[in-house]
Design a protein around this motif. Structure first.
Motif, PDB file in Angstrom:
ATOM      1  N   PRO A 114       0.797  -1.227   0.000  1.00 36.57           N
ATOM      2  CA  PRO A 114       0.000   0.000   0.000  1.00 36.57           C
ATOM      3  C   PRO A 114       0.833   1.283   0.000  1.00 36.57           C
ATOM      4  O   PRO A 114       0.339   2.325  -0.414  1.00 36.57           O
ATOM      5  N   THR A 115       2.104   1.213   0.430  1.00 36.88           N
ATOM      6  CA  THR A 115       2.922   2.428   0.384  1.00 36.88           C
ATOM      7  C   THR A 115       3.257   2.783  -1.067  1.00 36.88           C
ATOM      8  O   THR A 115       3.550   3.938  -1.369  1.00 36.88           O
ATOM      9  N   LEU A 116       3.258   1.776  -1.961  1.00 37.45           N
ATOM     10  CA  LEU A 116       3.513   2.069  -3.376  1.00 37.45           C
ATOM     11  C   LEU A 116       2.226   2.307  -4.154  1.00 37.45           C
ATOM     12  O   LEU A 116       2.101   3.276  -4.884  1.00 37.45           O
ATOM     13  N   ILE A 117       1.277   1.382  -4.000  1.00 37.18           N
ATOM     14  CA  ILE A 117      -0.010   1.559  -4.676  1.00 37.18           C
ATOM     15  C   ILE A 117      -1.126   1.347  -3.657  1.00 37.18           C
ATOM     16  O   ILE A 117      -1.473   0.203  -3.328  1.00 37.18           O
ATOM     17  N   PRO A 118      -1.688   2.434  -3.154  1.00 34.12           N
ATOM     18  CA  PRO A 118      -2.788   2.307  -2.185  1.00 34.12           C
ATOM     19  C   PRO A 118      -4.053   1.823  -2.875  1.00 34.12           C
ATOM     20  O   PRO A 118      -4.183   1.913  -4.089  1.00 34.12           O
ATOM     21  N   LYS A 119      -4.982   1.299  -2.063  1.00 38.33           N
ATOM     22  CA  LYS A 119      -6.254   0.837  -2.636  1.00 38.33           C
ATOM     23  C   LYS A 119      -7.037   2.032  -3.194  1.00 38.33           C
ATOM     24  O   LYS A 119      -6.997   3.125  -2.612  1.00 38.33           O
TER      25      LYS A 119
ATOM     26  N   SER B 215     -11.263   8.127  -0.418  1.00 39.75           N
ATOM     27  CA  SER B 215     -11.693   8.738   0.855  1.00 39.75           C
ATOM     28  C   SER B 215     -10.717   9.847   1.246  1.00 39.75           C
ATOM     29  O   SER B 215     -11.103  10.857   1.834  1.00 39.75           O
ATOM     30  N   GLU B 216      -9.422   9.685   0.837  1.00 38.07           N
ATOM     31  CA  GLU B 216      -8.455  10.764   1.043  1.00 38.07           C
ATOM     32  C   GLU B 216      -8.867  11.994   0.223  1.00 38.07           C
ATOM     33  O   GLU B 216      -8.815  13.128   0.706  1.00 38.07           O
ATOM     34  N   VAL B 217      -9.311  11.755  -1.020  1.00 37.09           N
ATOM     35  CA  VAL B 217      -9.789  12.862  -1.866  1.00 37.09           C
ATOM     36  C   VAL B 217     -10.913  13.596  -1.155  1.00 37.09           C
ATOM     37  O   VAL B 217     -10.922  14.832  -1.080  1.00 37.09           O
ATOM     38  N   ILE B 218     -11.852  12.810  -0.612  1.00 37.15           N
ATOM     39  CA  ILE B 218     -12.997  13.440   0.045  1.00 37.15           C
ATOM     40  C   ILE B 218     -12.560  14.243   1.252  1.00 37.15           C
ATOM     41  O   ILE B 218     -13.012  15.372   1.469  1.00 37.15           O
ATOM     42  N   SER B 219     -11.611  13.693   2.006  1.00 40.31           N
ATOM     43  CA  SER B 219     -11.178  14.450   3.191  1.00 40.31           C
ATOM     44  C   SER B 219     -10.404  15.704   2.778  1.00 40.31           C
ATOM     45  O   SER B 219     -10.485  16.734   3.443  1.00 40.31           O
ATOM     46  N   ILE B 220      -9.677  15.633   1.655  1.00 39.57           N
ATOM     47  CA  ILE B 220      -8.990  16.837   1.167  1.00 39.57           C
ATOM     48  C   ILE B 220     -10.011  17.907   0.800  1.00 39.57           C
ATOM     49  O   ILE B 220      -9.874  19.085   1.131  1.00 39.57           O
TER      50      ILE B 220
ATOM     51  N   VAL C 218       1.462  18.330  -3.587  1.00 40.16           N
ATOM     52  CA  VAL C 218       2.043  17.073  -4.066  1.00 40.16           C
ATOM     53  C   VAL C 218       3.435  16.894  -3.477  1.00 40.16           C
ATOM     54  O   VAL C 218       3.814  15.802  -3.028  1.00 40.16           O
ATOM     55  N   VAL C 219       4.212  17.988  -3.438  1.00 42.93           N
ATOM     56  CA  VAL C 219       5.553  17.914  -2.840  1.00 42.93           C
ATOM     57  C   VAL C 219       5.457  17.537  -1.367  1.00 42.93           C
ATOM     58  O   VAL C 219       6.242  16.744  -0.855  1.00 42.93           O
ATOM     59  N   ARG C 220       4.457  18.094  -0.682  1.00 40.07           N
ATOM     60  CA  ARG C 220       4.282  17.751   0.739  1.00 40.07           C
ATOM     61  C   ARG C 220       4.000  16.266   0.915  1.00 40.07           C
ATOM     62  O   ARG C 220       4.547  15.609   1.789  1.00 40.07           O
ATOM     63  N   GLY C 221       3.146  15.741   0.053  1.00 40.59           N
ATOM     64  CA  GLY C 221       2.871  14.305   0.071  1.00 40.59           C
ATOM     65  C   GLY C 221       4.137  13.503  -0.175  1.00 40.59           C
ATOM     66  O   GLY C 221       4.402  12.494   0.486  1.00 40.59           O
TER      67      GLY C 221
ATOM     68  N   SER D 172       3.815   9.956   1.327  1.00 34.34           N
ATOM     69  CA  SER D 172       2.433   9.495   1.355  1.00 34.34           C
ATOM     70  C   SER D 172       1.926   9.393  -0.080  1.00 34.34           C
ATOM     71  O   SER D 172       1.513  10.376  -0.689  1.00 34.34           O
ATOM     72  N   MET D 173       2.015   8.177  -0.657  1.00 36.60           N
ATOM     73  CA  MET D 173       1.543   7.944  -2.019  1.00 36.60           C
ATOM     74  C   MET D 173       0.076   8.311  -2.143  1.00 36.60           C
ATOM     75  O   MET D 173      -0.377   8.846  -3.154  1.00 36.60           O
ATOM     76  N   LYS D 174      -0.679   8.036  -1.036  1.00 43.09           N
ATOM     77  CA  LYS D 174      -2.104   8.302  -1.033  1.00 43.09           C
ATOM     78  C   LYS D 174      -2.361   9.786  -1.256  1.00 43.09           C
ATOM     79  O   LYS D 174      -3.204  10.174  -2.054  1.00 43.09           O
TER      80      LYS D 174
END
Lengths: 289, 258
Positions: free
Chosen positions: A63-68, A74-79, A239-242, A247-249
């Motif tokens: 999951p650190t390389l390719i998250p579900k 759900s990360e998008v929604i929280s963003i 994106v740089v912060r990620g 955080s691939m997610k």
């Protein structure tokens, strides 16, 4: 309208199609869902297929390389629901649109002049072609070195990167316009303004729309690079912060939000614009019988 | 009211190899007032060039062309010339009526007259119901009618027509010729029609000017014995006149082949 059809039949354009349709097989219908529904269905299907492929990959890789996919969504929604999503997105979009607008305002007149006046073509051709080969990354570096970490450098980097592409597209479009119509406008003493607005620009509509599409795509790629160099807001910064927290997610989620915004612009605004400016053109029916 | 006078017109076209090709060889003629004058000659003889010279789109090497008009002498303004092309050459992105106002704007006609003129000339060509239609939704014959209305709407001293029927099918062309003849007669319009079709010239022309193959010079000028609205293609007098034109043209072509 009925009268128009009658007139067309009288001059033998619609007549043959009508008799053929009734004499041979009935025409194939668009299916039980209708044309528009089928179109939307296929578009949604292709996106679902992409998500499915993503899910398969996420089963193979950690999951650190390719998250579900759904964790990312759900990360998008929280963003979107928390934090300053609209400020970040707004900053990036503003940079894209201002830079794009500057490039457009220069490219359209320059492209038309290059397409209609031989000496201007010879003079501007080398810099435009050279500009096309210059990578956006180098422009970004140059502009930041020149203007510092200011909004101006973001606008300038976007404008300078997409300007050659827009100009070439409008310049080549102008060279392919119908010369007979120019002669016609001369015969009726049209003013230079009227020649541009009534005769030349409408023939460039397809070229300009294509240029807008390419231009927006290119502008977004450059602006993210500029923002990564040390801006404190914008999608590129996020994106740089990620990336810094590995955080691939977060990286994927921010990329997805931007994709969604671009799709809305593409299908909503540009699609609408295209329908408005090409109303005069009958629909092309090439493959159905 | 107005007529065209061409005096000793000479025109060259530059060839690829740098030499010049003579296109118009001292061409002189006058058109009729109040009527249609046909320029009849084989394809490629320079008829369209002559029309472009008269309209001022192309310059002459020697000689001159002039539109003589009573009206013009009084006001000392440039003569107005209307143009009808072989293809309709419409602005397909503009409604039918906006194609007419495009010409009105170009020729500097005051805006207050536009509405009335557009209505008048679209009615004359029978397309007033289609004023809000886009050209690509009309048939070829109807588009050519819009082109005719655009040429007329500026109320030109002389209407120049460059083979306007040659891309239409036989019946559509015949119908439009008949209407054009009637409209020009009703408006007392001076017109110059370029054609390579002998029958068309005999039917449309009050005067027929015959041009030789390139370099074009004038070999014959005939005045039509029949008035415009009494020309019947099956009438023996019409057929006789047509024969006379045909002989004159055939003589030229034979000479060119020898």
């Amino acid at each position: 309208m009925a009268k128009l059809e009658k007139a067309l039949v009288a001059e033998g354009e619609v007549g043959s199609a009508v008799s053929e349709g009734s004499a041979i097989a009935p025409r194939r219908k668009a299916g039980p869902w209708g044309e528009a529904t089928r179109h939307i269905g296929l578009s949604v299907g292709s996106i679902l297929a992409l998500i499915f492929a993503w899910w398969i990959l996420s089963l193979i890789f950690p999951p650190t390389l390719i998250p579900k996919p759904w964790e990312t969504f759900s990360e998008v929604i929280s963003i979107v629901t928390t934090g300053d999503f609209f400020l970040e997105m707004g900053a990036t979009l503003r940079r894209v649109l201002v830079g794009f607008g500057i490039a457009m305002v220069v490219s359209i007149p320059l492209g038309i002049i290059m397409g209609t006046l031989r000496s201007f073509e010879s003079f501007f051709e080398p810099p435009v072609i050279l500009g096309l080969t210059m990578p956006g990354l180098i422009w970004a570096v140059l502009m930041i070195m020149f203007f510092g970490l200011t909004e101006t450098s973001a606008y300038a980097a976007v404008a300078v990167t997409i300007f050659p592409m827009l100009t070439i597209s409008i310049w080549q479009g102008t060279k392919s316009i119908d010369k007979d119509l120019i002669d016609m406008s001369r015969a009726f003493h049209a003013s230079p303004w009227s020649k541009v607005v009534d005769v030349i620009l409408p023939q460039l509509v397809s070229h300009i729309l294509a240029a807008i599409r390419y231009g927006l795509g290119l502008a977004w790629k450059v602006v993210v690079v500029v923002e990564m160099f040390g801006f404190s807001n914008g999608v590129g910064y996020q994106v740089v912060r990620g990336f810094n927290t590995f955080s691939m997610k977060a990286v994927l989620a921010w990329a997805i939000t931007f994709l969604v915004v671009m799709i809305v612009i593409e299908f909503g605004f540009i699609g609408w614009l295209e329908r408005i400016v090409t109303r005069w053109r009958p629909k092309i029916v090439a493959w159905s019988r | 009211m107005a007529y065209v006078r061409v005096e000793k017109a000479v025109k060259y076209f530059p060839r690829e190899d740098g030499t010049d090709m003579l296109v118009l060889d001292t061409v002189s003629f006058e058109t009729k007032e109040y009527g249609i004058t046909c320029l009849l000659g084989p394809s490629g003889c320079g008829k369209s060039t002559l029309l472009n010279v008269i309209s001022g789109l192309e310059p002459l090497e020697r000689g001159r062309t002039e539109v003589v008009s009573n009206h013009q002498e009084a006001e000392k303004e440039e003569p107005r010339l209307g143009y009808v092309f072989q293809d309709p050459r419409l602005l397909n992105w503009k409604h039918v009526e906006d194609n007419l106002t495009f010409a009105l704007r170009g020729m500097g006609i005051p805006k207050t007259e536009w509405e009335e003129r557009v209505h008048k000339y679209l009615s004359l060509v029978g397309l007033v119901e289609f004023r809000k239609q886009y050209p690509l939704y009309l048939s070829g014959g109807m588009r050519q009618r819009v082109g005719l209305a655009r040429g007329l709407v500026i109320e030109p001293e002389v209407l120049l027509m460059d083979e306007p029927y040659s891309k239409l099918d036989h019946l559509t062309a015949r119908n439009l010729r008949e209407d054009t003849l009637e409209i020009c007669a009703r408006l007392k319009q001076t017109a110059l029609l370029v054609t390579h079709d002998v029958e068309e010239a005999a039917y449309m022309g009050d005067r027929i000017v015959i041009l030789s193959p390139r370099p074009a010079h004038i070999t014959d000028i005939f005045d039509n014995p029949l008035p415009p609205l009494e020309r019947d293609m099956d009438d023996s007098r019409f057929i006789q006149f047509k024969k006379k034109l045909l002989q004159s043209v055939l003589k030229l072509i034979k000479k060119a082949e020898v």
